[in-house]
Design an enzyme around this catalytic site. Sequence first.
Site, short mmCIF file in Angstrom:
data_model
loop_
_atom_site.label_atom_id
_atom_site.label_comp_id
_atom_site.label_asym_id
_atom_site.label_seq_id
_atom_site.Cartn_x
_atom_site.Cartn_y
_atom_site.Cartn_z
N GLN C 336 -4.97 -2.07 -4.32
CA GLN C 336 -6.23 -2.71 -4.67
C GLN C 336 -6.03 -3.74 -5.80
O GLN C 336 -6.60 -4.83 -5.75
CB GLN C 336 -7.25 -1.65 -5.09
CG GLN C 336 -8.69 -2.13 -5.07
CD GLN C 336 -9.17 -2.41 -3.64
OE1 GLN C 336 -8.63 -1.86 -2.68
NE2 GLN C 336 -10.14 -3.30 -3.50
N GLU C 363 6.58 20.28 2.15
CA GLU C 363 6.75 21.40 1.19
C GLU C 363 5.39 22.03 0.89
O GLU C 363 5.11 22.42 -0.23
CB GLU C 363 7.44 20.94 -0.10
CG GLU C 363 8.85 20.43 0.11
CD GLU C 363 9.91 21.52 0.00
OE1 GLU C 363 9.60 22.63 -0.46
OE2 GLU C 363 11.05 21.26 0.39
#
Lengths: 319, 247, 383
Positions: C336, C363
Amino acid sequence: MILIAIDHAHGAPRRGAFELVSAARGLGSDVAAVVLGGPEAAPVAAALAAFVPSVVHVDDAALDHPSHERRTTALASVAGELGAEVVLLVAGRGGQAVAPRLALRLGGTLLEDVAAVRRDGTAVVAERLAYLSRASLTVRATAAPVVVSVKPGAYPAAAPADAPGSVASRSVAFTAADDAARPGERRSVARGRVALEEADVVVCGGRGLGDAASFERLVVGLADELGAGVASTRAVVDAGWRPYDEQVGQTGKSVAPKLYFALGVSGAVQHLSGMNRSGTVVAVNKDGDAPIFKASDYGIVGDVREVLPALRAALAGLD
Amino acid sequence: MIIATYVKHVPDAEARLAADGGRIAVDDHAYALDGMDEYGVEAAVRLKEAGLADEVVALAIGPARSEAALRTALALGADRAVLLETDDDLDPLAQAGPLAEATRACGAELLLVGGKQADWDSAALGPAVAEALGWPVCDWTTELRLEGREVAAVHDVDDGSEAWSASLPVVVTTQQGLNEPRYPTLPNIMKAKRKPLERRPLTATARVVTLAAALPSRARRGVRLEGDAATVASELARRLRDEAKVL
Amino acid sequence: MDFALPDDLLALQRAVRDFAQREIAPVAVELDREPRFPRATLRKMGEMGLLGILTPEAYGGLGLGYLAYAVLLEEIAAADAAHATIASVTNGMPQSLILTHGSAAQRDRWLPRLAAGDAIGAFCLSEPHAGSDAAALRTRARRVDGGYRLDGSKAWITSGGEADLYLVLAKTDPEAGARGITAFVLERDTPGLSFGAPERKLGQHAAITTSVRFDDAFVPEDQRLGEEGQGFVMAMSALDGGRVGIAAQALGIARAAFAAAARHAEEREAFGRPIREFQGVGFKLADMATRIEAARLLTHRAAWLLDRGTQATKEVSMAKLAASEAAVFVCDAAVQVFGGYGYSADYPVERYLRDARVTTLYEGTSEIQRVVIARQIHRETAR
């Protein structure tokens, strides 16, 4: 008195010699020049006589391309005999190697690679850059004589003096220690192009050129058209596209031309330290955030391989 | 044959500088071994690896934090280190005597010094210490060979390069192109902690005094030219001629 | 209380930062566009010691703890996330499980190769139908004369087909649930072991990921790790270390994205001033920096607890959750800040965003981390 050490090539003083004359005149009127070398140096001494009151020519073929040690001994001998308070050299590679030895030999002080030097009462004060040229320091020598190496391009070339000076010839005795080093074969890299430090315009190419062939075609091509010096970044030299002696930056040369083109150069601080004294800087780079734009007067965001041909055409089309 | 290699702890290129009174202030964590000195350490270690040297001693002059530069040199392969400790800002000529003494004290016959220091932007230390030792100096060296006691080198001169030779002892200043310095590997950094490092207090007097320090920024026009290649090119050419007046 | 990293660790961090920026960062873009397993840089990482960080010096590793592991992995990830993923896998389960559960002969056989980076390790747990629900594994290991025969398939295996050693969890007793799982170490050239084509992924393209198949693959008895039925407990006990690694990796990606955004906000001008001077951009940068700092503190503390041998499952999950979510937030915010340029592959932040996205998934997803944290909170508060 102020002594200036004259570098010369092909029977003529180098440009730096006349810059030293300007620096010396700012320090005092009693200026002498010392020229080292065999018969080839005689016209150099004669040329200098038009600029300073007195010229000493140490006429010895052993001083043609001398080792730093011989040069130190010759300059120390003349400086001692004349009672020089200040000795000025050009801060090229040779000058920067000889100046410290000379200062220690004379029991004096070294002000190194200075952009300006002046008297402050009896003291000698100079301006110099440090921290990869990011900082400027005002420094004072604490003991005389003061040996000063002056940055190439820091002073304008001097005009001839009103009255011509005299030339005296003399000799110097060397010791065994002066002959310990044996300089050998020299390889010049000038290749008919203007020396980088003396060029008014420098065209520098970086990795943005893409490959060695593009560098040759675009950067060298533009330099040839402008009669400019060719420079490279470390990345380009590391990549093997160009020789070391073209490198500008911390580990290469320091230049200050009137106009500097940085083409496909990102502008790492190490590079900026070698070119940020340039007059007008033009940058072309694909990355609009490249630090080089902060150090530029005119910036073009774009692929250097597209912008350069257009720029060459535009420059050729100027009246 | 013993090789001494000088190392300096200098602000790295990204270090933030501040002009603080008459001196330049740098964040303590922004220091590293001077890149120019790494070429010297590498050259020394390679000579030892080739069986041409018996010991490599790293020497530093500076404040206590300089130990980090010495530890890096030890991690790169130096055998032991000596720090001449001082908090004074010593100019290269003021360092030359103590460095020469330390070089003699460790019995070195080859002293390697970085071609230019990244803090003072100085190329003076190598030639100055050579003068203090009475040895010849080969500056800005790009090739270095040792055969017996004969040193054969190639170094940069003002407009090209020059072959250079001498018998030991000599001082050599190093630069890019001499070699490709290795990285200190993590195991070697950890082993370097156990190598000997000697600290000796140094008292010396500076010959150059800094009166003022500033961080100048040259005012640049900062003009961005936008548009297609032909448009920006002709606009640039016009401005270089009419505005900057450099053509 | 001292929040400063020890001097010794700072020296290692500096060395790895220099190394990663000079050797790894320059190849990151090319490897993203033309994915291939980065053997050349992995070899250099092995020489640096970065592929055996936790393994003891006696086996050729560095013998460092999890705090050092987190600090060094962050440096690798800040240069390129894919390298950090490969490094965290080979540093992680294969070496820690062989060290803690391998016989002396097995440790001597495999650890020095892995720690030096002469062999890259892979960890084969997930299956097409079983991700975090490890007890639901279907890969079978049948006992035969002199060893076992494996059948089944694994999914999402980092370094599949490229790694040299595969730590595989398979069921030796299908009736026993999680207690029927056993660990094996397979060499790549094992007959019956084969690999699918590299998965096409959103990011981390150079961290080659494949499926792994076992077709009647024979594994000698001496390549079984620990006893039959211990595999699941083994793997669970090493999960915390792996999650600290992912947290550190997420921090590295976030840091790189933040640095790029901060620089862009300084360089890019709009309406005559740098865009960082606009509050919309300045506040965004403040939030990014705060999220990174908070996640780093959680990660370093979780690693520090592991180094002290303290039970830290909750703290590790908090670190992994906070760091991975921060990475996605920071990289998205960086895009952005860059405006339209952020969407362009000529600028690095879109790659950071793609690379960061997986950190909230592998994980254990963010949801799994919350399950773990909630369960631990419940245990602490229950009477």
